[in-house]
Design a protein around this motif. Sequence first.
Motif: not given
Length: 196
Positions: A30-32, A60, A62, A64, A193, A196
């Motif tokens: 997961a990359y925010k 905002e 995410t 994946w 990104a 996490q």
Amino acid sequence: MKRLLATQIAGLIAGAALTIAAPASAAEVAYKLDPAHTETTFTIDRFGFTSIIGIFAKSEGTIWLDEAAPEKSRVEATVAVDSLFTGDDTRNQHIEGERWMNAAKNPTMTFKSTKVEKTGDMTAKVTGDLTVMGVTQPATFDVKLNKIGTAPNNQKKQAGFTITGQVSRKAFGSASAAGVIGDTVNIRIETLAVAQ
């Protein structure tokens, strides 16, 4: 017998060594989205003389990311309509107003991917459900992975993307000034990104 036993033990040790050495199958990470380094920009024709350029600065979401199987990657993102900047306060208010995007009623735009098709080593087509002004339509964007790796400033794993595409504003219920203001909205998103 001893020789057979030794051979079996050696085989077990070799098998264990191979198991340890073999990399685990890659899983999605997961990359925010980093809102400070993510900008959603658009251009649209005005009277045929010029194109208006706008930026939505707040977003905002995410991503994946599955590096081993990119087609299994997915993304969900939200953009704040009232974060619009076009370089003119009056124009900002018009576009955010009831006649155009009606930010009071529809404060966000969202995208949720449904399909990722790899088109090159660092490129893909990403299709998903795009919701603008409360209307959801399928949309496909060209995505380029610019770089993935450890950032030099904070040592965090990051991924940078450039995303481009076009949508019809009429498809989302925006028909104001048809024939005067263009229907095709060109979109470009630059996003960073952070894993996490």
